[in-house]
Design a protein around this motif. Structure first.
Motif, PDB file in Angstrom:
ATOM      1  N   MET A   1       0.958  -1.194  -0.055  1.00  0.00           N
ATOM      2  CA  MET A   1       0.000   0.015  -0.055  1.00  0.00           C
ATOM      3  C   MET A   1       0.936   1.358   0.031  1.00  0.00           C
ATOM      4  N   LYS A   2       0.370   2.218  -0.741  1.00  0.00           N
ATOM      5  CA  LYS A   2       1.350   3.283  -0.775  1.00  0.00           C
ATOM      6  C   LYS A   2       0.624   4.415   0.002  1.00  0.00           C
ATOM      7  N   ARG A  27       3.914  -2.486   6.114  1.00  0.00           N
ATOM      8  CA  ARG A  27       3.304  -2.719   4.916  1.00  0.00           C
ATOM      9  C   ARG A  27       2.894  -1.453   4.038  1.00  0.00           C
ATOM     10  N   LEU A  28       3.406  -0.333   4.621  1.00  0.00           N
ATOM     11  CA  LEU A  28       3.240   1.065   3.793  1.00  0.00           C
ATOM     12  C   LEU A  28       4.572   1.261   3.165  1.00  0.00           C
ATOM     13  N   GLN A  29       4.367   1.907   1.874  1.00  0.00           N
ATOM     14  CA  GLN A  29       5.341   2.696   1.229  1.00  0.00           C
ATOM     15  C   GLN A  29       4.849   4.022   1.146  1.00  0.00           C
ATOM     16  N   THR A  55      -3.407  10.062   1.670  1.00  0.00           N
ATOM     17  CA  THR A  55      -4.132   9.443   0.886  1.00  0.00           C
ATOM     18  C   THR A  55      -3.359   7.997   0.675  1.00  0.00           C
ATOM     19  N   LEU A  56      -4.318   7.071   0.871  1.00  0.00           N
ATOM     20  CA  LEU A  56      -3.707   5.510   0.764  1.00  0.00           C
ATOM     21  C   LEU A  56      -4.025   4.938  -0.534  1.00  0.00           C
ATOM     22  N   VAL A  57      -3.134   4.530  -1.249  1.00  0.00           N
ATOM     23  CA  VAL A  57      -3.478   3.634  -2.299  1.00  0.00           C
ATOM     24  C   VAL A  57      -3.474   2.015  -2.315  1.00  0.00           C
ATOM     25  N   LEU A  58      -4.327   1.539  -2.436  1.00  0.00           N
ATOM     26  CA  LEU A  58      -4.570   0.099  -2.249  1.00  0.00           C
ATOM     27  C   LEU A  58      -3.892  -0.708  -3.619  1.00  0.00           C
ATOM     28  N   GLU A  59      -3.574  -2.090  -3.250  1.00  0.00           N
ATOM     29  CA  GLU A  59      -2.821  -2.748  -4.078  1.00  0.00           C
ATOM     30  C   GLU A  59      -3.512  -2.674  -5.408  1.00  0.00           C
ATOM     31  N   SER A  67      -8.716  10.801   6.927  1.00  0.00           N
ATOM     32  CA  SER A  67      -7.936   9.958   7.934  1.00  0.00           C
ATOM     33  C   SER A  67      -8.810   8.865   8.768  1.00  0.00           C
ATOM     34  N   VAL A  68     -10.197   9.287   8.832  1.00  0.00           N
ATOM     35  CA  VAL A  68     -11.204   8.502   9.523  1.00  0.00           C
ATOM     36  C   VAL A  68     -11.452   7.195   8.713  1.00  0.00           C
ATOM     37  N   VAL A  69     -11.425   7.288   7.513  1.00  0.00           N
ATOM     38  CA  VAL A  69     -11.702   6.137   6.407  1.00  0.00           C
ATOM     39  C   VAL A  69     -10.258   5.400   6.349  1.00  0.00           C
ATOM     40  N   ILE A  70      -8.929   5.918   6.405  1.00  0.00           N
ATOM     41  CA  ILE A  70      -7.813   5.001   6.285  1.00  0.00           C
ATOM     42  C   ILE A  70      -7.833   4.413   7.570  1.00  0.00           C
TER      43      ILE A  70
END
Length: 133
Positions: A1-2, A27-29, A55-59, A67-70
């Motif tokens: 995950m980025k 697990r985070l880049q 912002t989190l980019v999934l595989e 931030s709440v969603v992540i």
């Protein structure tokens, strides 16, 4: 995950606390990203049209932001150990999320207002921020 990330963002720090608590940080880049209100960042905008961090980019290439969603996503990945799944405890946890985010919003705006030159500062606005924090 980025993860589009900056150490200056309190919202990113909140996400990182969740990642560490849930043992997902490795697990985070982390992609150092600058998000400025007046200068949208094309790199972030490829993943988040709001040009905001975190912002989190999934595989699969889809992106989560806010931030709440992540934090909720991380909790789901870890088996739901951080946030209650239902009932009164869930709503209390969401209230804490909202209170924390509201305080962060007020503090960021207060800081920005205090950085203005004295002649440009809107004192009633600064007083309102002081009352909220």
């Amino acid at each position: 995950m980025k993860l589009h990330w900056s150490p200056k963002s309190p919202y990113v720090r909140k996400v990182m606390v969740c990642a560490h608590e849930l043992q997902l940080a490795d697990r985070l880049q982390l992609v150092r990203s600058v998000a400025a209100m007046l200068r949208p960042n094309p790199q972030i905008m490829r993943d988040n049209p709001l040009s905001k961090i975190p912002t989190l980019v999934l595989e699969d290439g889809s992106a989560l932001f806010d931030s709440v969603v992540i934090c909720e996503y991380f909790d789901t990945l870890a088996g739901g150990t951080l946030f209650p799944p239902r009932g009164a405890r869930k709503w209390q946890a969401l209230r804490w999320h909202a209170l924390g985010d509201g305080l962060l919003d007020a503090l960021i705006l207060w800081r920005n207002e205090n950085e203005r030159a004295q002649a440009q500062r809107l004192e009633p606005l600064a007083q309102a921020f002081r009352a909220k924090t």
